[in-house]
Design an enzyme around this catalytic site. Structure first.
Site, short mmCIF file in Angstrom:
data_model
loop_
_atom_site.label_atom_id
_atom_site.label_comp_id
_atom_site.label_asym_id
_atom_site.label_seq_id
_atom_site.Cartn_x
_atom_site.Cartn_y
_atom_site.Cartn_z
N SER A 163 0.84 -1.19 0.00
CA SER A 163 0.00 0.00 0.00
C SER A 163 0.88 1.25 0.00
O SER A 163 1.67 1.46 -0.92
CB SER A 163 -0.97 -0.05 1.18
N ASP A 262 -9.96 -3.60 -5.84
CA ASP A 262 -9.16 -2.56 -5.21
C ASP A 262 -8.95 -1.46 -6.25
O ASP A 262 -8.47 -1.75 -7.35
CB ASP A 262 -7.82 -3.14 -4.77
N HIS A 292 -8.10 -4.90 -1.01
CA HIS A 292 -6.96 -4.22 -0.40
C HIS A 292 -6.79 -4.69 1.05
O HIS A 292 -7.76 -4.95 1.74
CB HIS A 292 -7.20 -2.71 -0.41
#
Length: 325
Positions: A163, A262, A292
């Site tokens: 991320s 995502d 995610h």
């Protein structure tokens, strides 16, 4: 139609029940509306959630904390080592959390399992967080940690992050590609690489199809980017948005793993294409029907466990100087 299925929308039947159980558990700890709270409150809730999901460290892994001295600051780090073996590579790991959350504790078990699964040392970096420290503070800490590891560890380096941490890993790889001890590989896990968000004609793919996906929406991504950005922050700054670089040559062999559901998934595809277009090695895999943050689901969702195993295998191969694909 039940109220629950209306809330879940098109993802009601698209995602596995075990994954929905994980999503519901995350939302119980860290509900979507928490973005309206002060950052310190968000951090307290996130830290409690991280402790609740912590799986413990494999018994063969030992960890030690230290500080990297940098101009005007010390950067906390945690080094994971597998007992009874001599590592041939070090993984420099940057945690997720939207640049405002997380630290050494929030991803402790993930780093420990990565160490156990590869046999490599793992260096987890507690970079500075926004809004107290705006860009380029996190990037500067990430580069300083890389440079420390390159000189002090004596080991080849693989960059890894998920991320927000994937953003940092990519930015560091781009900034240090001509370093005398440049990374020999990088593995990016559902990274935010600065792809298009709201408005504009270049939005496509997951930014459109999964803009309202569970656990991360385009609105969430925009919020995190805004909190991180200083006034007059250029979106074209490659240290902020790695996809905005104009040169993708000379990067280490790169593996990008994203989740189908995502909004950031297309960032990974585009990054792969840019590296391939510049003559480099890159492989992108979109994990079907995952969302995610699936790393935290690796012990309860079989698809997430398989994805994590592929990530560990990719890090292992790159760290041995092999191309896994």
């Amino acid at each position: 139609m039940t109220a629950e299925s209306m809330t879940r929308g098109k993802y009601e039947t698209r995602l596995d029940p075990a994954l929905w159980a994980y999503i519901d558990a995350v939302n119980a700890w860290y509900p979507p509306e928490i973005l309206g709270l002060p950052i310190d409150k968000q951090r307290a809730v996130y830290d409690r959630m991280s402790r609740a999901f912590h799986q413990g460290r494999p018994p063969e892994v030992k960890a030690s904390d230290g500080l990297i001295a940098a101009p005007g600051r010390d950067i906390p780090v945690r080094r994971y080592q597998r007992a009874g073996s001599v590592a041939r590579t070090m993984v420099v790991y940057f945690h997720g959390g939207g640049f405002i959350l997380g630290g050494l504790e929030s991803h402790d078990d993930i780093c420990a399992e990565l160490c156990a699964g590869t046999g490599f040392d793992v260096l987890s970096v507690d970079y500075r967080l926004a809004p107290e420290h705006l860009h380029p503070a996190a990037f500067d800490d990430a580069v300083a940690a890389f440079e420390w590891a390159a000189v002090r560890s004596g080991l080849p380096l693989v960059l890894c992050g998920e991320s927000a941490g994937g953003n940092l890993a990519a930015a560091v790889a781009q900034a240090t590609r001509r370093h005398i001890r440049a990374a020999i590989g990088q593995v990016l896990i559902y990274p935010d690489l600065g792809g298009p968000l709201l408005g504009g004609n270049d939005r496509a793919g997951s930014h459109v199809e999964h803009g309202e996906a569970p656990l991360l929406s385009l609105h969430d991504v925009a919020f995190y980017r805004d909190v991180r950005a200083a006034k007059r922050q250029s979106q074209d700054d490659p240290t902020f948005s790695p996809l905005r670089d104009t040169d993708f040559s000379g990067l280490p062999p790169t593996v990008i793993v994203t989740a189908e559901c995502d909004p950031l998934s297309s960032d990974g595809e585009t990054y792969r294409d840019r590296i391939l277009g510049a003559g480099g090695k890159a492989w992108w895999h979109e994990e079907p029907r995952l969302v995610h943050s699936f790393l935290r689901a690796r012990t309860t969702v079989p698809a997430a466990a398989a994805a994590f195993a592929r990530i560990v295998a990719a890090v292992g191969a790159l760290g041995r100087g092999e191309w896994p694909y």
